[in-house]
Enzyme design. Structure first.
Site, PDB file in Angstrom:
ATOM      1  N   HIS A 273       0.832  -1.209   0.000  1.00  0.00           N
ATOM      2  CA  HIS A 273       0.000   0.000   0.000  1.00  0.00           C
ATOM      3  C   HIS A 273       0.870   1.264   0.000  1.00  0.00           C
ATOM      4  CE1 HIS A 273      -3.708   2.277   1.162  1.00  0.00           C
ATOM      5  NE2 HIS A 273      -2.813   3.088   1.711  1.00  0.00           N
ATOM      6  N   GLU A 274       1.783   1.333   0.943  1.00  0.00           N
ATOM      7  CA  GLU A 274       2.615   2.540   1.042  1.00  0.00           C
ATOM      8  C   GLU A 274       3.542   2.644  -0.175  1.00  0.00           C
ATOM      9  OE1 GLU A 274       1.619   4.623   3.184  1.00  0.00           O
ATOM     10  OE2 GLU A 274       0.451   3.235   4.415  1.00  0.00           O
ATOM     11  N   HIS A 277       1.694   4.518  -2.793  1.00  0.00           N
ATOM     12  CA  HIS A 277       1.791   5.970  -2.587  1.00  0.00           C
ATOM     13  C   HIS A 277       3.169   6.476  -3.040  1.00  0.00           C
ATOM     14  CE1 HIS A 277      -1.924   6.759  -0.461  1.00  0.00           C
ATOM     15  NE2 HIS A 277      -1.679   5.882   0.507  1.00  0.00           N
ATOM     16  N   GLU A 303      -4.927   7.653  -2.849  1.00  0.00           N
ATOM     17  CA  GLU A 303      -5.440   6.376  -2.346  1.00  0.00           C
ATOM     18  C   GLU A 303      -5.731   5.409  -3.490  1.00  0.00           C
ATOM     19  OE1 GLU A 303      -6.022   4.913   0.776  1.00  0.00           O
ATOM     20  OE2 GLU A 303      -4.707   6.523   1.437  1.00  0.00           O
TER      21      GLU A 303
END
Lengths: 510, 510
Positions: A273-274, A277, A303
């Protein structure tokens, strides 16, 4: 270069430097700073924040922005420069209508609020936080009121306080759009969840809570971040209580993870997830990094990138086909009897639960809808603070079928409101929906699942870099989506995605 | 509070905040920042440095300092406030005589010089660095020339360029004092070293270069830092290429270590050394932290603290008596046959060598003397740049009996000159001498070796805290020493210390 633009950039370079320093202090305090340091470091942070504010909001900057907004000057500017002016005008109008002493008082209030919220959550007593929250809401309404009177709001046809806030987080979005968006989702997800609930126990997930050595997890997570596309020459990974991403510029992007020795999934999926980003920030074009438009265009778009990597591809069988053997090799004992199919069902298991950050993909939007509906009520003045927990609990019961035992696992679970972030939650759902929409578009132009099975993420990343990342905030979400697929945000893709995915996982007739 | 002082502190708080941010960026770049980040982060650092400079050096600040220096205002100030004014006056006069554009050009030069020096050292070619060094020296002489004309230099009777620089690093010190100091040391150390050389091979140190697991080293080093007095609530330990200490204020002090898997001593003693620096900064009084006098009073005094812990007590048998069993427990295989006596001789083994940072306590001052003598020649205009390597090599031959094969292990070994740090090296020797002087004073008022053997470092630390640390830079080295032991720096203690210690270790007749 246009003279006034050059003059303006001198101011902006300075405030960008202060902002960058503040980002570094924030990173440092979350990842490393010694326990007792904040008491004194907060003085430094306060001074830098003030320098940032006065460096940006002053008559000279205001005049330059006004001059550069004129149609003749606009013609002389290039695309990026015009985007910078537009962005600054927005930031400026957000702030300039708020009297500095009120802004200062509000900042002090939210600085204290985090501590009050944390204590209240620990004690599970909403009443301890309520007066503080009420004060924050009072300021938010007041500020939104000031801003409704601004030229910008009038030009853009924004007439309601909550719409001011929604537009801050996602330009061009308002309650009309989001009401329709969320109603569609509710209409699909709530019945789908009921179907899933009947078959939930067919999926075993006990393997996830065996003992997993943290050093080995770290190694695997570093590997999977790199595999996803995290560039270690331009980034670092550290640990913090809650995973997050931050960036000083496109050559310094930082993510954190948190490891649990009895939860295999947690660090793996937060790493992906990170990394999603981070990949966004690492590919902002060199011509705009270190400017006001040199970062992701919105929370929602950000997101969408993290969730695309984490959920849409990161929880798919195609993605894990080349990787699962490596994970088994890392934890041969624990995963001895687990097949790829078993693992894929495990990481996608859906079950209603009380905590947003622990929610699966299917129930996640319901958590957001609850917050959105409550925020709307708050700003429509329909409810008093004291009623909030009751309303919260009832909505959880109605939508998810679960009910908090106390405020700690209910209304006090998120820090957002303590920081004054109203209108922020919808971004999470917008992100999920965009991720699904992008997926179907991508699948229409490339054999994405074949690529994933071959362990070749390059075409996927290059698509995102070329159509989204490199533009930073020079284009907003609507513009990016429309240019890419001749269509704005459309909830149908998200609904199709959830229906297909959970239908397949639970062998449903949908 | 005196009105003008309050006004002044508003400026000073601001520049202190910029300074703190710069410190954090420096820490971050040494310990964590991604490889490609500096190219862009340097822009932020440049802007913050400029804000620091213009925030400090301006007419308003100048006027306030002048007003507050007047005898009437001085009477209204308290002790700390007077110290702040004195310190600012010094900083101010150091900078204000230098034209800002020359200072800027010089800063850019030294920023580039580090890279040029590093490449030249890698290629072992002094010629590649010489033009850059010559330019740095030209600026240093020019700046010293400006400053010789300042009121401060005249008041203090400073008449020679090199004395300007020496006084910067250690107030009140000049070539007259240091010539006498270093001559005394040379007179003792060179003959002592010859005696030691005859018996050198009686000490075996092969155990130090066995394989030592780095994770185990880290654990032991963390333990020994805490044992020495490092307060983990107020500090953190990280890793970097070269160990160093830095601090944001007295509640945020940071040290680094570097671990080698084939060198047991290296990380242990650098941990104790940096902990010594850290203990100083952690005990600066709360009333002065985050002010210009809220840090160690000088490089020399700082080195006295790190060297006191690392060498004077840290390499003593008393210190290791309670600790050596723990070290053996950590590395039972490697240290199986090593007794405490063997270990103490090992960690104190003296052998002439070419590299200052690897020197033992006995040969260390000779490395400093060589640099001091060469710097004196440079500023007396006695030599050309091109002659430096020859002079360097000859002095190593004469004083230490060893000769560099190339410039890499000769004149290019230290980064200091590339950063414009002339007059800095003597601080290291001053630090060693102060450490010895403090030791004898301490031993005259408390049973220090008994305490060390009992593992009780509290009385030692409290003595240092009460007499040195808490004052920060409100008192200079001379004042601190005189108040503590009614005597200024006296090389005799250092000579006695080295003579006794090495006499004992090598069973010499001295």
């Amino acid at each position: 270069m246009v003279k006034e633009f050059e003059q303006l950039m001198k101011h902006i370079d300075k405030v960008t430097a202060f902002q960058t320093a503040l980002t570094l202090f924030e990173w440092d305090s979350e990842t490393l700073a010694p326990e007792e340091s904040m008491e004194l470091t907060s003085k430094t942070i306060g001074i830098l924040s003030n320098e940032y504010f006065t460096g940006l909001i002053n008559d000279e900057v205001k005049k330059l922005i006004e001059k550069l907004s004129g149609s003749k000057k606009q013609e002389e500017l290039d695309f990026n420069q015009r985007a910078i002016i537009k962005n600054l005008k927005k930031t400026y109008e957000e702030m300039e209508h708020i009297p500095p002493e009120e802004y200062q008082a509000y900042k002090e209030l939210t600085a204290k609020a985090a501590g009050i919220w944390a204590k209240a959550r620990e004690k599970k007593r909403f009443d301890d936080f309520a007066p503080c929250l009420e004060e924050i809401i009072r300021y938010q309404k007041k500020f939104a009121g000031y801003r409704l009177k601004s030229g910008r709001s009038r030009e853009r046809g924004i007439r309601l306080p909550y719409d001011v806030l929604l537009d801050d987080y996602e330009e061009g979005f308002n309650m009309d759009i989001l009401d329709e968006f969320f109603e569609k989702i509710k209409g699909t997800v709530i019945p789908l969840l009921k179907e899933v609930a009947k078959k939930r126990d067919t999926i075993d997930k006990t393997y996830n809570h065996l003992y997993y050595d943290i050093e080995k997890q770290k190694k695997f997570c570093r590997f999977i971040s790199g595999y996803t596309g995290f560039n270690f020459n331009r980034g670092v990974i550290a640990e913090s209580a809650h995973p997050f991403t931050t960036n000083l510029h496109n050559r310094d992007v930082r993510i954190t993870t948190h490891y649990f020795d009895r939860n295999l999934e947690s660090a793996i999926f937060s790493s992906i997830h990170e990394s999603g980003h981070a990949i966004y920030e690492m590919h902002i074009d060199d011509t705009i990094t270190q400017t006001p438009v040199g970062t992701g265009t919105s929370m929602g778009m950000h997101e969408s990138q993290s969730r695309f990597f984490e959920n849409v591809i990161g929880r798919s069988e195609a993605f894990w086909t080349p990787l699962f053997p490596k994970l088994k090799e890392t934890f041969p004992q624990q995963l001895k009897d687990i097949t790829l199919d078993h693992f894929i069902r495990g990481i996608n298991k859906a079950a209603p639960n009380l905590i947003r950050t622990e929610a699966d993909e299917l129930t996640y939007p319901l958590h957001i809808i609850i917050r959105y509906e409550i925020e709307k009520m708050i700003f429509a003045e329909e409810i008093g603070i004291e009623e909030l927990p009751k309303i919260w609990n009832k909505k959880y019961k109605d939508y998810l079928g679960v009910e908090p035992k106390d405020d700690g696992e209910g209304i006090l679970q998120d820090i957002h409101w303590a920081g004054g972030s109203f209108g922020y939650f919808p971004s999470y759902a917008i992100g999920s929906a965009i991720a699904a929409q992008i997926y179907y578009h991508m699948a229409s132009i490339m054999p994405i699942n074949d690529y994933l099975k071959e362990g070749n993420l390059t075409p996927v990343r290059e698509y995102l870099n070329q159509h989204i990342h490199k533009y930073g905030a020079t284009k907003n979400t609507k513009e990016l989506l429309t240019e890419l697929m001749q269509e704005e945000l459309n909830a149908d893709y998200y609904i199709r995605y959830l229906t297909e995915k959970y239908g397949r996982l639970y062998d449903l007739d949908v």
